[in-house]
Design an enzyme around this catalytic site. Structure first.
Site, mmCIF file in Angstrom:
data_model
loop_
_atom_site.group_PDB
_atom_site.id
_atom_site.type_symbol
_atom_site.label_atom_id
_atom_site.label_comp_id
_atom_site.label_asym_id
_atom_site.label_seq_id
_atom_site.Cartn_x
_atom_site.Cartn_y
_atom_site.Cartn_z
ATOM 1 N N HIS A 77 0.848 -1.188 0.000
ATOM 2 C CA HIS A 77 0.000 0.000 0.000
ATOM 3 C C HIS A 77 0.883 1.237 0.000
ATOM 4 O O HIS A 77 1.639 1.463 0.935
ATOM 5 C CB HIS A 77 -0.927 0.019 1.224
ATOM 6 N N TYR A 205 -9.088 5.497 7.184
ATOM 7 C CA TYR A 205 -9.220 5.902 8.592
ATOM 8 C C TYR A 205 -10.251 7.028 8.620
ATOM 9 O O TYR A 205 -9.992 8.110 8.079
ATOM 10 C CB TYR A 205 -7.882 6.407 9.136
ATOM 11 N N PRO A 296 -4.211 0.219 18.653
ATOM 12 C CA PRO A 296 -3.981 -0.278 17.288
ATOM 13 C C PRO A 296 -4.067 0.782 16.186
ATOM 14 O O PRO A 296 -3.785 0.479 15.019
ATOM 15 C CB PRO A 296 -5.095 -1.316 17.094
ATOM 16 N N LYS A 300 1.156 -0.248 14.954
ATOM 17 C CA LYS A 300 2.575 -0.347 15.313
ATOM 18 C C LYS A 300 2.945 -1.603 16.111
ATOM 19 O O LYS A 300 4.128 -1.929 16.233
ATOM 20 C CB LYS A 300 2.976 0.877 16.148
ATOM 21 N N TYR A 390 3.864 6.528 9.968
ATOM 22 C CA TYR A 390 3.077 5.327 9.655
ATOM 23 C C TYR A 390 3.947 4.274 8.957
ATOM 24 O O TYR A 390 3.798 3.080 9.203
ATOM 25 C CB TYR A 390 1.874 5.713 8.789
#
Ligand code: PHB
Length: 396
Positions: A77, A205, A296, A300, A390
């Site tokens: 991704h 998200y 979550p 990580k 991220y």
């Protein structure tokens, strides 16, 4: 009762999750012996549904050590979407941070490592009981009963606690020799697996007045989704209709609609931030969830565990090859450096995206949050910050 057998090894590892198996695999490649002791069955671990995002550094660790199914079965991704009140904003990981992540569920990582350890005749004992640890500041000894009922005493030079968030190894460190940092959040995640096609090419998200939602993926026909809920929620009380209604409210809009299907798994996940310092006591070294847990939101948990393992492996390799304890002595500080960056990022991303219904000044909190999201997403700097954290601080 059978007579206790004695087995001597260089490194005893408690816990056959991805962290314990990865360490055992790397040690094997370097010619260092280890024995892994696990209380659960291989099937149990394999069937535990966990998160699904691997940083590029985690993928490199697997692939460089010859465990490369992720390249065939995972999905790279190059970005993700932040959706605010139904409006999408893409974070371009490749363009902003020169990196990407891979969608590859943790249970697949476990299956790959377990198969590889088995193929290499690794000493991994599943379904052990009555585990007891002694002498962690000297020569650690672990007594246990194996799945066939045989009693064992395992003698090792080093003991690694990779035994998860309820770590028994951690509990062996005297209270006076450790500090625990803990934060609980006023919400949890309701997670589902649904038999449906992907709703979007990348993860979403979503922040909305109704709360947070995350649209993740598993395969072409199975998807993973979460939405923020009250920590006391019982998943059995929720019907499929009620679940889809919450997800629609939080994610759909502007011509976008989730692809829905039958729900085949429901679970409520608690939200906690936890760190145990130091990550060493004598010859006991902690790795992964045994030393720290993160909420979550930033994906990580597994990545931090694999990073600990990389550092710990290098430290053990140096110790067993040269006798030098220099790297072992700094393992805890070096691991904690990233742990706290990840703690901060996970906490920040959590507060950025979730709503706090009980907040005294809810109207102010919500308007301020939308202001924060606008400043972040309108700024290339802001988006680059998310991309850098991220994808795992590549090169840092
Ligand atoms: C998942 O796919 O389970 C997942 C993905 C991203 C997260 C958390 C969980 O931040």
């Amino acid at each position: 009762m059978s007579e206790r057998k004695i087995h001597t090894t260089q490194v005893a590892i408690m816990g056959a999750g991805p962290a314990g198996l990865m360490l055992s695999h790397l040690l094997h490649l370097a010619g260092i012996e280890s024995t892994v002791v696990e209380i659960r069955s291989r099937r149990d671990i394999s069937h535990t549904i966990r998160a699904g995002i691997l940083e590029a550094g985690s993928v490199d660790l697997l692939v460089d050590s010859g465990v490369d199914n992720v390249l065939r079965n995972g999905h790279e991704h190059e970005g993700t979407e932040f959706r605010v009140n139904g409006e999408g904003h893409r974070i371009d990981f490749k363009g902003l941070a020169g990196s990407s992540v891979w969608l590859y569920p943790q249970n697949e990582v476990f299956d790959d490592l377990a198969a590889r350890r088995e193929a290499d005749a690794g000493d991994v004992r599943y379904e052990c009981s009555d585990t007891q640890i002694t002498d962690v500041t000297g020569k650690p000894r672990i007594t246990f009963t194996d799945s066939a009922g045989q009693d064992w005493e395992l003698r090792a030079e080093i003991l690694v606690g990779a035994d998860g968030s309820r770590s028994y190894c951690r509990s062996q460190i005297p209270e006076s020799d450790r500090t625990r940092y803990f934060n609980e959040y006023p919400f949890a995640w309701f997670g589902i697996l649904t038999e449906a096609p992907r709703s979007a090419p990348e993860l979403i998200y979503a922040n909305s007045a109704h709360g947070f939602a995350l649209i993740s993926q598993r395969t072409d026909t199975m998807q993973r989704m979460y939405f923020q809920c009250d920590p006391t929620t019982n998943p059995a009380d929720w019907s499929e209709d009620q679940i889809w209604e919450q997800l629609r409210l939080r994610v759909n809009g502007n011509g976008f609609a989730l692809k829905e299907g039958p729900i085949v798994d429901k679970v409520v996940l608690p939200f906690r931030s936890f760190v145990n310092t130091p990550m060493r006591h004598g010859n006991l070294f902690l790795a992964g969830d045994a030393a720290h847990t993160v909420p979550p939101t930033g994906a990580k948990g597994l990545n931090l565990a694999l990073h600990d393992v990389k550092l710990l492996f290098e430290s053990l390799d140096s110790y067993f090859k040269s006798g030098s304890t220099a790297l072992l002595d700094t393992y805890s500080d070096r691991a904690l450096d990233r742990v706290w960056k990840a703690q901060y990022f996970s906490y920040w991303m959590t507060t950025l995206l979730h709503t706090v219904p009980g907040e005294q000044n809810h109207a102010f909190f919500r308007a301020r949050q939308l202001g924060e999201l606008r400043s972040l997403l309108e700024s290339e700097h802001g988006r680059a910050y998310v991309a850098e954290c991220y994808t795992g601080w590549q090169g840092k």
